[in-house]
Design a protein around this motif. Structure first.
Motif, PDB file in Angstrom:
ATOM      1  N   SER A 115      52.558  23.111   4.731  1.00  0.00           N
ATOM      2  CA  SER A 115      53.273  22.776   5.964  1.00  0.00           C
ATOM      3  C   SER A 115      53.070  23.835   7.049  1.00  0.00           C
ATOM      4  O   SER A 115      53.023  23.506   8.234  1.00  0.00           O
ATOM      5  N   GLY A 116      52.925  25.107   6.654  1.00  0.00           N
ATOM      6  CA  GLY A 116      52.704  26.160   7.654  1.00  0.00           C
ATOM      7  C   GLY A 116      51.403  25.962   8.389  1.00  0.00           C
ATOM      8  O   GLY A 116      51.351  26.041   9.620  1.00  0.00           O
ATOM      9  N   THR A 117      50.337  25.694   7.651  1.00  0.00           N
ATOM     10  CA  THR A 117      49.029  25.465   8.263  1.00  0.00           C
ATOM     11  C   THR A 117      49.075  24.242   9.164  1.00  0.00           C
ATOM     12  O   THR A 117      48.528  24.232  10.267  1.00  0.00           O
ATOM     13  N   LYS A 118      49.735  23.194   8.703  1.00  0.00           N
ATOM     14  CA  LYS A 118      49.826  21.962   9.493  1.00  0.00           C
ATOM     15  C   LYS A 118      50.601  22.217  10.789  1.00  0.00           C
ATOM     16  O   LYS A 118      50.203  21.755  11.860  1.00  0.00           O
ATOM     17  N   MET A 119      51.678  22.997  10.664  1.00  0.00           N
ATOM     18  CA  MET A 119      52.465  23.361  11.850  1.00  0.00           C
ATOM     19  C   MET A 119      51.592  24.070  12.875  1.00  0.00           C
ATOM     20  O   MET A 119      51.652  23.775  14.072  1.00  0.00           O
ATOM     21  N   PHE A 120      50.784  25.018  12.366  1.00  0.00           N
ATOM     22  CA  PHE A 120      49.895  25.775  13.253  1.00  0.00           C
ATOM     23  C   PHE A 120      48.941  24.829  13.977  1.00  0.00           C
ATOM     24  O   PHE A 120      48.794  24.893  15.203  1.00  0.00           O
ATOM     25  N   ALA A 121      48.298  23.930  13.203  1.00  0.00           N
ATOM     26  CA  ALA A 121      47.330  23.014  13.812  1.00  0.00           C
ATOM     27  C   ALA A 121      48.024  22.089  14.809  1.00  0.00           C
ATOM     28  O   ALA A 121      47.530  21.884  15.918  1.00  0.00           O
ATOM     29  N   ASP A 122      49.183  21.560  14.431  1.00  0.00           N
ATOM     30  CA  ASP A 122      49.921  20.659  15.336  1.00  0.00           C
ATOM     31  C   ASP A 122      50.262  21.346  16.646  1.00  0.00           C
ATOM     32  O   ASP A 122      50.099  20.772  17.725  1.00  0.00           O
ATOM     33  N   SER A 123      50.750  22.597  16.551  1.00  0.00           N
ATOM     34  CA  SER A 123      51.174  23.296  17.776  1.00  0.00           C
ATOM     35  C   SER A 123      49.984  23.667  18.644  1.00  0.00           C
ATOM     36  O   SER A 123      50.010  23.456  19.860  1.00  0.00           O
ATOM     37  N   ALA A 124      48.934  24.231  18.013  1.00  0.00           N
ATOM     38  CA  ALA A 124      47.760  24.618  18.798  1.00  0.00           C
ATOM     39  C   ALA A 124      47.140  23.389  19.441  1.00  0.00           C
ATOM     40  O   ALA A 124      46.689  23.426  20.585  1.00  0.00           O
ATOM     41  N   PHE A 151      40.833  19.477  -3.729  1.00  0.00           N
ATOM     42  CA  PHE A 151      40.315  20.655  -3.046  1.00  0.00           C
ATOM     43  C   PHE A 151      39.538  20.335  -1.779  1.00  0.00           C
ATOM     44  O   PHE A 151      39.696  20.982  -0.773  1.00  0.00           O
ATOM     45  N   SER A 152      38.734  19.276  -1.813  1.00  0.00           N
ATOM     46  CA  SER A 152      37.801  19.076  -0.711  1.00  0.00           C
ATOM     47  C   SER A 152      38.497  18.677   0.577  1.00  0.00           C
ATOM     48  O   SER A 152      38.005  18.964   1.656  1.00  0.00           O
ATOM     49  N   ARG A 153      39.643  18.020   0.488  1.00  0.00           N
ATOM     50  CA  ARG A 153      40.208  17.480   1.711  1.00  0.00           C
ATOM     51  C   ARG A 153      40.838  18.553   2.596  1.00  0.00           C
ATOM     52  O   ARG A 153      40.725  18.509   3.811  1.00  0.00           O
ATOM     53  N   GLY A 202      38.037  16.312  15.401  1.00  0.00           N
ATOM     54  CA  GLY A 202      39.424  15.881  15.401  1.00  0.00           C
ATOM     55  C   GLY A 202      39.793  15.127  14.130  1.00  0.00           C
ATOM     56  O   GLY A 202      40.874  15.333  13.570  1.00  0.00           O
ATOM     57  N   THR A 203      38.880  14.265  13.665  1.00  0.00           N
ATOM     58  CA  THR A 203      39.166  13.489  12.451  1.00  0.00           C
ATOM     59  C   THR A 203      39.208  14.401  11.230  1.00  0.00           C
ATOM     60  O   THR A 203      40.165  14.353  10.449  1.00  0.00           O
ATOM     61  N   SER A 204      38.193  15.260  11.093  1.00  0.00           N
ATOM     62  CA  SER A 204      38.195  16.152   9.924  1.00  0.00           C
ATOM     63  C   SER A 204      39.367  17.119  10.019  1.00  0.00           C
ATOM     64  O   SER A 204      40.018  17.423   9.008  1.00  0.00           O
ATOM     65  N   GLY A 205      39.669  17.555  11.229  1.00  0.00           N
ATOM     66  CA  GLY A 205      40.804  18.454  11.422  1.00  0.00           C
ATOM     67  C   GLY A 205      42.115  17.803  11.030  1.00  0.00           C
ATOM     68  O   GLY A 205      42.960  18.413  10.373  1.00  0.00           O
ATOM     69  N   ALA A 206      42.286  16.537  11.418  1.00  0.00           N
ATOM     70  CA  ALA A 206      43.530  15.837  11.097  1.00  0.00           C
ATOM     71  C   ALA A 206      43.652  15.625   9.594  1.00  0.00           C
ATOM     72  O   ALA A 206      44.723  15.828   9.006  1.00  0.00           O
ATOM     73  N   ILE A 207      42.545  15.224   8.939  1.00  0.00           N
ATOM     74  CA  ILE A 207      42.592  15.020   7.479  1.00  0.00           C
ATOM     75  C   ILE A 207      42.918  16.338   6.792  1.00  0.00           C
ATOM     76  O   ILE A 207      43.800  16.407   5.922  1.00  0.00           O
ATOM     77  N   GLY A 208      42.215  17.412   7.224  1.00  0.00           N
ATOM     78  CA  GLY A 208      42.455  18.724   6.621  1.00  0.00           C
ATOM     79  C   GLY A 208      43.893  19.174   6.798  1.00  0.00           C
ATOM     80  O   GLY A 208      44.550  19.596   5.850  1.00  0.00           O
ATOM     81  N   ALA A 209      44.398  19.039   8.034  1.00  0.00           N
ATOM     82  CA  ALA A 209      45.767  19.487   8.315  1.00  0.00           C
ATOM     83  C   ALA A 209      46.778  18.643   7.548  1.00  0.00           C
ATOM     84  O   ALA A 209      47.792  19.153   7.051  1.00  0.00           O
ATOM     85  N   PHE A 210      46.500  17.355   7.420  1.00  0.00           N
ATOM     86  CA  PHE A 210      47.429  16.433   6.744  1.00  0.00           C
ATOM     87  C   PHE A 210      47.639  16.840   5.288  1.00  0.00           C
ATOM     88  O   PHE A 210      48.740  16.709   4.755  1.00  0.00           O
ATOM     89  N   TYR A 211      46.589  17.343   4.638  1.00  0.00           N
ATOM     90  CA  TYR A 211      46.710  17.726   3.235  1.00  0.00           C
ATOM     91  C   TYR A 211      46.952  19.217   3.043  1.00  0.00           C
ATOM     92  O   TYR A 211      46.938  19.700   1.920  1.00  0.00           O
ATOM     93  N   SER A 212      47.173  19.945   4.161  1.00  0.00           N
ATOM     94  CA  SER A 212      47.405  21.388   4.033  1.00  0.00           C
ATOM     95  C   SER A 212      48.885  21.680   3.818  1.00  0.00           C
ATOM     96  O   SER A 212      49.726  20.792   3.952  1.00  0.00           O
TER      97      SER A 212
END
Lengths: 263, 264
Positions: free
Chosen positions: A89-98, B5-7, A77-87
């Protein structure tokens, strides 16, 4: 007069919420087999609770499952949130909704769908504990994600940039700058993951091995069974849990109160 | 840009997890719901549900029970939340914790306690199935109603009700025209937290008197009979109801009080 009415209303609601569990606690210290029958003081229920291997294994199993699934949930969850936060907006939307699906969905449906997919379609064996751990992770991980995300939004981005400018490697900057700033979110996500797993019945019942029980599934079976010794030992268990929760909630809120004052 | 890149890649494991264990299971039950044993597309599971008197009866009864339980929770919780938030009760911030602590105690153990009390009071609890269902579910879900109400009411701006009083409104009118309308977001959040679980939580009924006349246990009974197609169809129907309710109520709900279990 009006104030009396207020106090009375609060007392009625509190009485409704606490009377059953307190009555059960009182009766757990007697040798009676059902409420209403007055009988002598006894610690037999506590003796059974702490010595019966069946009960002990069930309790240890419940907590082991909670901790394992909470640790996996926190990492994912933590790595997912960090990853989504810096992705993007489309990717973040996908993660938020799923992420929102297990949050709003009924646990029965979540448990059933995981069971159908893993056990019927993929032919996974329940005895491996993998469906059970995945099920509990699906239940908890969205809440870790949701409690980490706001901390990322509040975070001071320039500190990370500064760390990189000073020559820190990205992973070092991540561990030493980002993680400490979002630590409160990670911690509350972890606590929530533990409590969700401990409280779950529906996902467990669809994914557990036949011989394994958590507190929830065990209690539900015991209320139908005829074994009064086990039944009354569970009264002792609920007394112990009630005391632990009360103490934990008290200390958490005393701690939180102090934190707020310092800010 | 290279240093970022890494994040972004950190999210990949969770994305894969979501696709495999959240999205795929939903798609699988959707597939099962719309096919028969031979894998052919069919709507017979859907028609089967709506032509079975038992299934429809269960759906109607579940909605009815959930409605009554939500109403009872609201009637008990609103005054309590209002008193705690607005009537300057001493140590109300400690008291509110007392009201929501039960939600952290395993619900099967709490229902066990309730069952013992009800048995002691009523003799045979199966004589009053409807009453006991409502009591059991209210007992389980009440803290989830109190918390969002308290969160919303304690945020209300006191100057608005004071202004209404200054302009000559009586206290009943102030409550009906100012406080109650402004607390609607909290009421909606509370309803969402109680109504949907009350529709599906079959364990409470099961523990109280082995009843299975509720939506959640219908899934279980088809599952036990290896009828995954009908079970999946019921899951999909529940899923559609849940998401429809969420989408409709989402815009009215209080952001701070949202999230069924987002309590800590």
């Amino acid at each position: 007069m009006k104030r009396m009415g207020y106090v009375l209303w609060l007392l009625i609601v509190l009485l409704f919420l606490y009377m059953p569990i307190l009555m059960l606690s009182v009766y757990s210290f007697t040798d009676s087999e059902s409420m209403g029958i007055i009988s002598g003081f006894s610690l037999d229920n506590y003796r059974t609770l702490f010595t019966s291997p069946e009960l002990r294994d069930m309790i240890i199993g419940t907590f082991a499952l909670a901790i394992v699934s909470a640790v996996i949930s926190v990492i994912l969850g933590t790595s997912g949130a960090i990853g989504a936060f810096y992705s993007k907006s489309g990717t973040k939307m996908f993660a938020d909704s799923a992420n929102q699906i297990p949050v709003v969905n009924a646990d029965v449906v979540t448990g059933f769908s995981i069971c159908i997919f893993l056990i019927v379609v993929l032919n996974m064996k329940k005895e491996t504990f993998i469906p059970l751990i995945i099920g509990h992770t699906v239940l908890s991980v969205p809440f870790v994600y949701l409690s980490v995300m706001p901390k990322l939004k509040q975070m001071d981005e320039s500190l990370y940039e500064a760390a990189l400018d000073m020559g820190a490697k990205p992973h070092a900057a991540l561990m030493k700058v980002i993680i400490p700033q979002i630590a409160p979110g990670i911690l509350s996500g972890f606590v929530m993951a533990i409590t969700l797993s401990l409280d779950d019945y529906f996902i467990t019942t669809y994914t557990k091995p036949a011989t394994f029980d958590t507190i929830s599934t065990y209690v539900v079976n015991a209320t139908k069974g005829a074994q009064t010794e086990i039944k009354t030992a569970l009264w002792a268990l609920s007394t112990v849990i009630f005391v632990i929760i009360t103490i934990a909630v008290f200390f958490m809120n005393v701690g939180a109160g102090k934190e707020k004052k310092n800010v | 840009m290279k240093k970022h890149f890494s994040r972004r890649y950190l999210g990949i494991p969770y994305m894969i997890f979501l696709i495999f264990f959240v999205i795929a299971p939903v798609l699988v039950i959707l597939y099962y719901a719309l096919t028969n044993g031979k894998g052919q597309f069919t709507l017979s599971n859907l028609f089967g549900f709506f032509s079975s008197g038992y299934a429809i009866g269960t759906l109607v009864y579940s909605i009815f029970i959930a409605f009554i339980v939500t109403l009872v929770c609201l009637i008990l919780a609103y005054p309590a939340a209002y008193i705690l938030a607005k009537e300057k009760v001493r140590k109300s911030s400690v008291l509110i914790i007392l009201f929501i602590t039960p939600m952290w105690i395993n619900f099967t153990l709490r229902i066990t306690a309730l069952k013992e009390v009800l048995t002691a009071l009523e003799g045979n609890i199966s004589y009053y199935p409807f009453l006991n269902t409502v009591i059991g579910m209210t007992y389980d879900f009440l803290p989830f109603m109190i918390l969002p109400l308290y969160t919303t009411i304690s945020k209300l701006d006191d100057t608005l009700s004071e202004a209404a009083e200054d302009l000559g409104a009586g206290s009943a009118k102030v409550f009906l025209k100012v406080t109650l309308p402004l607390s609607v977001p909290g009421i909606i959040s509370g309803i969402m937290m109680v109504f949907l679980p009350a529709m599906t939580n079959y364990v409470i009924l099961d523990m109280l008197y082995n009843s299975t006349f509720i939506m959640g246990s219908l899934i279980g009974s088809y599952f036990a009979a290896y009828d995954w197609h009908s079970g999946s169809m019921i899951s999909i129907i529940l899923l559609v109801i849940i998401f429809a309710v969420n989408i409709i109520t989402d815009r009215f709900a209080d952001d701070d009080a949202k999230g069924r279990r987002a309590v800590l």
